[in-house]
Write an enzyme that holds these catalytic residues in place. Structure first.
Site, mmCIF file in Angstrom:
data_model
loop_
_atom_site.group_PDB
_atom_site.id
_atom_site.type_symbol
_atom_site.label_atom_id
_atom_site.label_comp_id
_atom_site.label_asym_id
_atom_site.label_seq_id
_atom_site.Cartn_x
_atom_site.Cartn_y
_atom_site.Cartn_z
ATOM 1 N N THR A 12 3.113 42.364 3.857
ATOM 2 C CA THR A 12 3.249 43.801 3.601
ATOM 3 C C THR A 12 4.582 44.365 4.084
ATOM 4 O OG1 THR A 12 2.046 44.103 5.666
ATOM 5 C CG2 THR A 12 0.772 44.348 3.634
ATOM 6 N N GLY A 13 5.408 43.539 4.698
ATOM 7 C CA GLY A 13 6.707 44.005 5.183
ATOM 8 C C GLY A 13 7.749 43.971 4.076
ATOM 9 N N VAL A 15 10.406 42.048 3.772
ATOM 10 C CA VAL A 15 10.693 40.675 3.355
ATOM 11 C C VAL A 15 9.462 40.070 2.677
ATOM 12 C CG1 VAL A 15 11.338 38.369 4.166
ATOM 13 C CG2 VAL A 15 12.431 40.395 5.169
ATOM 14 N N ARG A 111 15.240 29.360 15.075
ATOM 15 C CA ARG A 111 16.517 29.070 14.396
ATOM 16 C C ARG A 111 17.428 28.145 15.183
ATOM 17 N NH1 ARG A 111 17.879 35.216 12.790
ATOM 18 N NH2 ARG A 111 16.431 35.422 11.038
ATOM 19 N N CYS A 148 20.365 37.947 8.203
ATOM 20 C CA CYS A 148 20.795 38.385 6.863
ATOM 21 C C CYS A 148 22.324 38.487 6.714
ATOM 22 C CB CYS A 148 20.121 39.704 6.501
ATOM 23 S SG CYS A 148 19.835 40.798 7.888
ATOM 24 N N GLU A 200 22.372 41.539 17.380
ATOM 25 C CA GLU A 200 22.899 41.097 16.089
ATOM 26 C C GLU A 200 24.205 40.302 16.226
ATOM 27 O OE1 GLU A 200 20.976 41.591 13.618
ATOM 28 O OE2 GLU A 200 22.080 41.718 11.742
ATOM 29 N N LYS A 203 23.778 36.769 17.330
ATOM 30 C CA LYS A 203 23.218 35.905 16.267
ATOM 31 C C LYS A 203 24.302 35.512 15.274
ATOM 32 C CE LYS A 203 18.798 38.279 16.100
ATOM 33 N NZ LYS A 203 18.020 39.207 15.314
ATOM 34 N N ARG A 233 25.010 49.904 11.709
ATOM 35 C CA ARG A 233 23.969 50.311 10.751
ATOM 36 C C ARG A 233 24.460 51.551 10.024
ATOM 37 N NH1 ARG A 233 20.156 47.017 9.736
ATOM 38 N NH2 ARG A 233 19.183 46.929 11.775
ATOM 39 N N HIS A 240 23.962 44.480 2.749
ATOM 40 C CA HIS A 240 24.881 44.493 3.894
ATOM 41 C C HIS A 240 26.299 44.226 3.395
ATOM 42 C CE1 HIS A 240 21.377 44.704 6.259
ATOM 43 N NE2 HIS A 240 21.346 43.506 6.798
HETATM 44 N N1 LIG Z 1 14.642 43.043 6.705
HETATM 45 C C1 LIG Z 1 15.609 42.145 6.550
HETATM 46 O O1 LIG Z 1 16.634 42.412 5.886
HETATM 47 C C2 LIG Z 1 15.489 40.777 7.174
HETATM 48 C C3 LIG Z 1 16.467 39.835 6.863
HETATM 49 C C4 LIG Z 1 16.399 38.554 7.431
HETATM 50 C C5 LIG Z 1 15.358 38.242 8.279
HETATM 51 N N2 LIG Z 1 14.415 39.188 8.589
HETATM 52 C C6 LIG Z 1 13.316 38.790 9.491
HETATM 53 O O2 LIG Z 1 12.140 38.675 8.696
HETATM 54 C C7 LIG Z 1 10.984 39.075 9.457
HETATM 55 C C8 LIG Z 1 10.277 40.213 8.715
HETATM 56 O O3 LIG Z 1 11.160 41.320 8.598
HETATM 57 P P1 LIG Z 1 10.771 42.648 7.785
HETATM 58 O O4 LIG Z 1 12.012 43.423 7.698
HETATM 59 O O5 LIG Z 1 10.015 42.312 6.559
HETATM 60 O O6 LIG Z 1 9.758 43.364 8.830
HETATM 61 P P2 LIG Z 1 8.634 44.480 8.522
HETATM 62 O O7 LIG Z 1 8.985 45.256 7.328
HETATM 63 O O8 LIG Z 1 8.466 45.197 9.814
HETATM 64 O O9 LIG Z 1 7.312 43.611 8.224
HETATM 65 C C9 LIG Z 1 6.658 42.864 9.219
HETATM 66 C C10 LIG Z 1 5.414 42.194 8.663
HETATM 67 O O10 LIG Z 1 4.763 41.472 9.728
HETATM 68 C C11 LIG Z 1 3.451 42.018 9.947
HETATM 69 N N3 LIG Z 1 3.225 42.058 11.394
HETATM 70 C C12 LIG Z 1 3.834 42.872 12.293
HETATM 71 N N4 LIG Z 1 3.404 42.572 13.555
HETATM 72 C C13 LIG Z 1 2.520 41.562 13.431
HETATM 73 C C14 LIG Z 1 1.716 40.829 14.348
HETATM 74 N N5 LIG Z 1 1.767 41.056 15.674
HETATM 75 N N6 LIG Z 1 0.907 39.860 13.880
HETATM 76 C C15 LIG Z 1 0.862 39.601 12.552
HETATM 77 N N7 LIG Z 1 1.573 40.264 11.624
HETATM 78 C C16 LIG Z 1 2.400 41.232 12.062
HETATM 79 C C17 LIG Z 1 3.447 43.382 9.308
HETATM 80 O O11 LIG Z 1 2.124 43.712 8.912
HETATM 81 P P3 LIG Z 1 1.616 45.264 8.789
HETATM 82 O O12 LIG Z 1 2.266 45.839 7.572
HETATM 83 O O13 LIG Z 1 0.137 45.109 8.648
HETATM 84 O O14 LIG Z 1 2.050 45.938 10.051
HETATM 85 C C18 LIG Z 1 4.365 43.142 8.095
HETATM 86 O O15 LIG Z 1 3.644 42.468 7.087
HETATM 87 C C19 LIG Z 1 11.514 39.455 10.847
HETATM 88 O O16 LIG Z 1 11.414 38.336 11.696
HETATM 89 C C20 LIG Z 1 12.984 39.795 10.575
HETATM 90 O O17 LIG Z 1 13.795 39.619 11.723
HETATM 91 C C21 LIG Z 1 14.460 40.441 8.047
#
Ligand SMILES: NC(=O)c1ccc[n+]([C@@H]2O[C@H](COP(=O)([O-])OP(=O)(O)OC[C@H]3O[C@@H](n4cnc5c(N)ncnc54)[C@H](OP(=O)(O)O)[C@@H]3O)[C@@H](O)[C@H]2O)c1
Length: 371
Positions: A12-13, A15, A111, A148, A200, A203, A233, A240
């Site tokens: 649901t996030g 990604v 990683r 990213c 950031e 990383k 940001r 990006h």
């Molecule tokens: N956004 C980017 O551009 C990007 C790029 C590269 C890597 N990443 C990495 O990819 C991952 C996801 O990023 P995102 O941006 O998609 O984050 P996000 O929008 O905050 O989504 C997080 C997801 O994880 C679930 N979640 C949160 N806490 C949890 C827990 N304690 N146990 C189980 N599920 C949990 C959430 O579910 P609910 O909706 O139910 O809360 C949601 O499905 C992160 O590790 C981030 O660092 C992100």
């Protein structure tokens, strides 16, 4: 070929939703399990908030489970795509590896593990050797994709490695979506630029050097290149932008550098992987490109059977998978340019799906014929 069942963790996030879009209808993989936190569990994916992009597809009808190893294993998934926050991902991904699953993760937790590949398929596909080594000690493996920013930066640096780069300085203009759905409050970012993103810059340095390094007996010997990142940001939704300056040992020929970038092809293109863009780097000649609004979805699929680059991508699978580079400015031993990477596609879900496709074609996911 019978499709391989996969699970998407954190569906649901920002990604996770890209994973659903890319994997619903994928030629090799079938979504068998979707998980999120307890907040979303129990609802059909199409009924989650905001509604899933594929409400009418198979994924839309699946009920979202609360994330835990037992639910994933019980679903029959053999491959896992993880889009969880790092804290939740770390122990769970290790548990799933012990259960014999092939885990492809976006999270930062593993990683830098010595035996875990940090993969950008066009830049360091040979690092998948580390996944093979994991299989000697575990029933499954973990493969990660980088932060990213690094997904775009390492890809653009790869064709320049033959010109002996010594150092790279990068200043980023990072979209709001990089921080996740609950990442940055509107009040803090609208009409603003925040010149700090926690963790950031560290990383960007260490991950770039690992990707461009060489596999050794102990893991990966990082590249010696100096990396000087400054991360900010900005009030952009997706994409990006990065201002990159590369220093070489000798004066750099701008035309040769542009040709090396624009002509760059690697294993994903030769193997015609389903999510591979026909050209991983698009060089823009205009004076004011790349821009997030105009260039975010760069990348055209390679047509199966014909392999002619640049044709229409019916599924949009490769859109957002190419990095756009522009404003190339050679000055003596230095080359400056801007690059743009789609942070949730090439920088996250799309990069991870491409990792899995390459691993599959290299015989690391039984059921997909070798390339
Ligand atoms: N956004 C980017 O551009 C990007 C790029 C590269 C890597 N990443 C990495 O990819 C991952 C996801 O990023 P995102 O941006 O998609 O984050 P996000 O929008 O905050 O989504 C997080 C997801 O994880 C679930 N979640 C949160 N806490 C949890 C827990 N304690 N146990 C189980 N599920 C949990 C959430 O579910 P609910 O909706 O139910 O809360 C949601 O499905 C992160 O590790 C981030 O660092 C992100």
């Amino acid at each position: 070929m019978k499709k391989i069942n996969v699970a998407i963790l954190g569906c649901t996030g920002l990604v996770g939703r890209e994973f659903v879009r890319l994997l619903d209808g994928h030629p090799w993989f079938a979504i068998a399990c979707l998980t999120a936190s307890a907040r979303s569990a129990g609802r059909r994916f199409a009924e989650t908030d905001p509604p899933g992009p594929d409400g009418t597809g198979v994924a839309g009808r699946l009920v979202v489970r609360e994330t835990n190893a037992a639910a994933v294993v019980a679903s029959g998934a053999r491959v896992v795509f993880s889009a969880l926050p790092a804290a939740a991902a770390g122990p769970l991904e290790a548990e799933l590896r012990e259960a014999g699953l092939r885990v492809f993760s976006n999270a930062g937790a593993h990683r830098m593990d010595a035996d875990v590949p940090l993969l950008v398929p066009e830049a360091n596909g040979e690092h998948l050797e580390l996944a093979r080594r994991q299989l000697r000690r575990h029933p499954g493996f973990i493969v990660t994709n980088p932060n990213c920013v690094v997904s775009g930066l390492a890809l653009a640096l790869k064709p320049l490695m033959g010109l002996a780069p010594r150092a790279v300085a990068v200043t980023t203009f990072q979209a709001v979506s990089g921080g996740g759905r609950r990442g940055v409050a509107a009040w803090d970012i609208l009409g603003n630029v925040v010149p700090f993103i926690a963790g950031e810059e560290e990383k960007v340095g260490r991950e770039t050097r690992k990707i461009l390094g060489a596999v050794s007996a102990a893991g990966v010997r990082p590249d010696a290149m100096e990396v000087y990142p400054s991360c900010a940001r900005v009030a952009v939704r997706d994409g990006h932008l990065q201002s990159v300056g590369v220093e070489f040992a000798r004066p750099v020929d701008g035309d040769a550098a542009a040709a090396a970038l624009a002509g760059f092809l690697a294993e994903p293109q030769r193997l015609r992987l389903p999510t591979a863009p026909s050209r991983p780097i698009v060089v823009r000649p205009e004076p004011d490109r790349p821009q997030p609004r105009l260039d975010l979805r760069a990348g055209a699929a390679i047509q199966a059977g014909r392999g002619r680059p640049g044709e229409a991508d019916r599924h949009g699978r490769a859109a957002g998978m190419a990095v756009s580079v522009g404003r190339l400015r050679p000055q003596g031993k230095r080359l400056d340019f801007f690059l743009l990477v789609h942070n949730t596609v090439r920088g996250a879900a799309g990069g991870s799906v491409l990792n899995a496709e390459l691993a599959a074609r290299k015989g690391l996911i039984p059921g997909v014929p070798r390339g």
